[in-house]
Design an enzyme around this catalytic site. Structure first.
Site, PDB file in Angstrom:
ATOM      1  N   ASP A  67      10.223   6.294  -5.305  1.00 52.03           N
ATOM      2  CA  ASP A  67       9.736   6.121  -3.931  1.00 52.03           C
ATOM      3  C   ASP A  67      10.713   5.294  -3.104  1.00 52.03           C
ATOM      4  O   ASP A  67      11.654   4.709  -3.639  1.00 52.03           O
ATOM      5  CB  ASP A  67       8.331   5.477  -3.924  1.00 52.03           C
ATOM      6  CG  ASP A  67       8.184   4.327  -4.917  1.00 52.03           C
ATOM      7  OD1 ASP A  67       9.216   3.803  -5.385  1.00 52.03           O
ATOM      8  OD2 ASP A  67       7.042   3.946  -5.228  1.00 52.03           O
ATOM      9  N   ASN A 136      -4.046  -2.277  -7.392  1.00 53.59           N
ATOM     10  CA  ASN A 136      -5.136  -1.341  -7.084  1.00 53.59           C
ATOM     11  C   ASN A 136      -5.034  -0.043  -7.901  1.00 53.59           C
ATOM     12  O   ASN A 136      -5.710   0.931  -7.608  1.00 53.59           O
ATOM     13  CB  ASN A 136      -5.148  -1.011  -5.582  1.00 53.59           C
ATOM     14  CG  ASN A 136      -3.854  -0.352  -5.110  1.00 53.59           C
ATOM     15  OD1 ASN A 136      -2.938  -0.137  -5.912  1.00 53.59           O
ATOM     16  ND2 ASN A 136      -3.779  -0.029  -3.834  1.00 53.59           N
ATOM     17  N   HIS A 138      -2.338   1.840  -8.127  1.00 55.35           N
ATOM     18  CA  HIS A 138      -1.412   2.858  -7.598  1.00 55.35           C
ATOM     19  C   HIS A 138      -0.239   3.064  -8.556  1.00 55.35           C
ATOM     20  O   HIS A 138       0.141   2.181  -9.305  1.00 55.35           O
ATOM     21  CB  HIS A 138      -0.955   2.542  -6.166  1.00 55.35           C
ATOM     22  CG  HIS A 138       0.080   1.472  -6.022  1.00 55.35           C
ATOM     23  ND1 HIS A 138       0.161   0.671  -4.907  1.00 55.35           N
ATOM     24  CD2 HIS A 138       1.101   1.050  -6.827  1.00 55.35           C
ATOM     25  CE1 HIS A 138       1.177  -0.166  -5.024  1.00 55.35           C
ATOM     26  NE2 HIS A 138       1.759   0.039  -6.190  1.00 55.35           N
ATOM     27  N   GLU A 143      -1.483   5.768  -3.456  1.00 58.51           N
ATOM     28  CA  GLU A 143      -2.572   4.820  -3.288  1.00 58.51           C
ATOM     29  C   GLU A 143      -3.917   5.480  -3.632  1.00 58.51           C
ATOM     30  O   GLU A 143      -3.988   6.709  -3.754  1.00 58.51           O
ATOM     31  CB  GLU A 143      -2.588   4.327  -1.823  1.00 58.51           C
ATOM     32  CG  GLU A 143      -1.300   3.640  -1.372  1.00 58.51           C
ATOM     33  CD  GLU A 143      -1.145   2.201  -1.891  1.00 58.51           C
ATOM     34  OE1 GLU A 143      -1.658   1.876  -2.983  1.00 58.51           O
ATOM     35  OE2 GLU A 143      -0.488   1.409  -1.199  1.00 58.51           O
TER      36      GLU A 143
HETATM   37  C1  F6R Z   1       7.799   0.879  -7.486  1.00 56.94           C
HETATM   38  C2  F6R Z   1       6.489   1.446  -7.357  1.00 56.94           C
HETATM   39  C3  F6R Z   1       5.228   0.682  -7.496  1.00 56.94           C
HETATM   40  C4  F6R Z   1       5.325  -0.557  -8.372  1.00 56.94           C
HETATM   41  C5  F6R Z   1       4.011  -1.324  -8.332  1.00 56.94           C
HETATM   42  C6  F6R Z   1       4.097  -2.605  -9.123  1.00 56.94           C
HETATM   43  O1  F6R Z   1       8.820   1.855  -7.348  1.00 56.94           O
HETATM   44  O2  F6R Z   1       6.458   2.585  -7.098  1.00 56.94           O
HETATM   45  O3  F6R Z   1       4.235   1.531  -8.011  1.00 56.94           O
HETATM   46  O4  F6R Z   1       5.623  -0.177  -9.690  1.00 56.94           O
HETATM   47  O5  F6R Z   1       3.669  -1.618  -7.005  1.00 56.94           O
HETATM   48  O6  F6R Z   1       4.968  -3.498  -8.487  1.00 56.94           O
HETATM   49  P1  F6R Z   1       5.333  -4.866  -9.193  1.00 56.94           P
HETATM   50  O7  F6R Z   1       6.054  -4.536 -10.437  1.00 56.94           O
HETATM   51  O8  F6R Z   1       6.214  -5.571  -8.188  1.00 56.94           O
HETATM   52  O9  F6R Z   1       4.067  -5.578  -9.449  1.00 56.94           O
END
Ligand code: F6R
Length: 244
Positions: A67, A136, A138, A143
């Site tokens: 992403d 959450n 995701h 989301e």
């Molecule tokens: C990152 C992504 C997100 C993260 C998630 C956890 O490319 O797509 O899904 O893996 O938000 O983020 P952290 O590791 O910062 O808690």
């Protein structure tokens, strides 16, 4: 779903790193899907260290980013492109041509998602997709409410995701949209490895244990994948009980 309960965060990180190293050493032309975020930072640090120690040849490996934020330059210090350049590409001297990023420049033409999906297809699909998880539930920036068959598309970030990532933007404005591979794109990868560390992820992991195909918590869709490994550190696993 295979679950690996590590005894410590470094052990969880090592487990994920070893999976990547083994994949690349057994098949140098592997196509690897990369996630960003705080969880993955120690993974890339360890991967760089080990790849150097083992003198692993990675010049034939290809990488797809999961992403990217919209509304910031790709050179922005908090873009995922900058992240992966500093954590993986530059330390290992990997070439630009080995990376594909969600084509944010094509969003205004309405062809960004379709274009990225065709690039993934042309590369023969993703062999191993690395994933983190949002508080959450995701996955990527899919989301709650995302469909199981969603493909790469523009997504709106939830307040919880913005709150979790706002600190990366300091005084600047936090983006509210991203271009993200969809749940369907992720499920098309041949193998998925999700790393969850820290107690902020414990509730989402508990929910994952008890639900499947639940759009309110997108990670639950991954249970349908035949090669999905969940790697947990003790804090992320602290709210689940596994009967042996
Ligand atoms: C990152 C992504 C997100 C993260 C998630 C956890 O490319 O797509 O899904 O893996 O938000 O983020 P952290 O590791 O910062 O808690």
């Amino acid at each position: 779903m295979r679950i690996i309960l590590a005894d410590s965060t470094p052990e969880a990180v090592q487990t994920v790193t070893t999976t990547v190293l083994e994949k690349i050493s057994s098949y140098p032309s592997s196509v690897i899907g990369l996630a960003t975020g705080r969880t993955m930072e120690p993974v890339y640090a360890h991967l760089v260290e080990e790849a150097k120690r083992l003198a692993l040849k990675m010049d034939k490996t290809f990488f797809f980013m999961l992403d990217e934020y919209l509304g910031i330059e790709e050179s922005h210090p908090s873009s995922f492109k900058t992240y992966i350049k500093s954590h993986l590409q530059n330390p290992l001297h990997l070439h630009d041509s080995q990376f594909a990023f969600p084509p944010t420049h094509l969003v205004s033409q309405g062809i960004a998602g379709e274009h990225y999906e065709s690039l993934i297809k042309e590369a023969g699909g993703i062999d191993l997709q690395l994933l983190g998880i949002g508080v959450n539930g995701h996955i990527g920036f899919n989301e709650p409410g995302s469909a199981a068959d969603s493909k790469t598309r523009v997504v709106e970030l939830t307040e919880s995701t913005k709150a979790a990532n706002r600190s990366h933007f300091g005084e600047g404005e936090m983006p509210s949209k991203a271009l993200s591979m969809g749940i369907g794109s992720i499920l098309s990868a041949k193998e998925l490895v999700l790393l969850a560390t820290g107690k902020s992820k414990a509730d989402a992991i508990k929910y994952l244990m008890n639900h499947h195909d639940d759009e309110s918590c997108p990670v639950t869709y991954l249970k349908a994948h035949p090669h999905f490994t969940l790697v947990l550190d003790p804090e992320a696993a602290s709210k689940i009980s596994l009967k042996i």
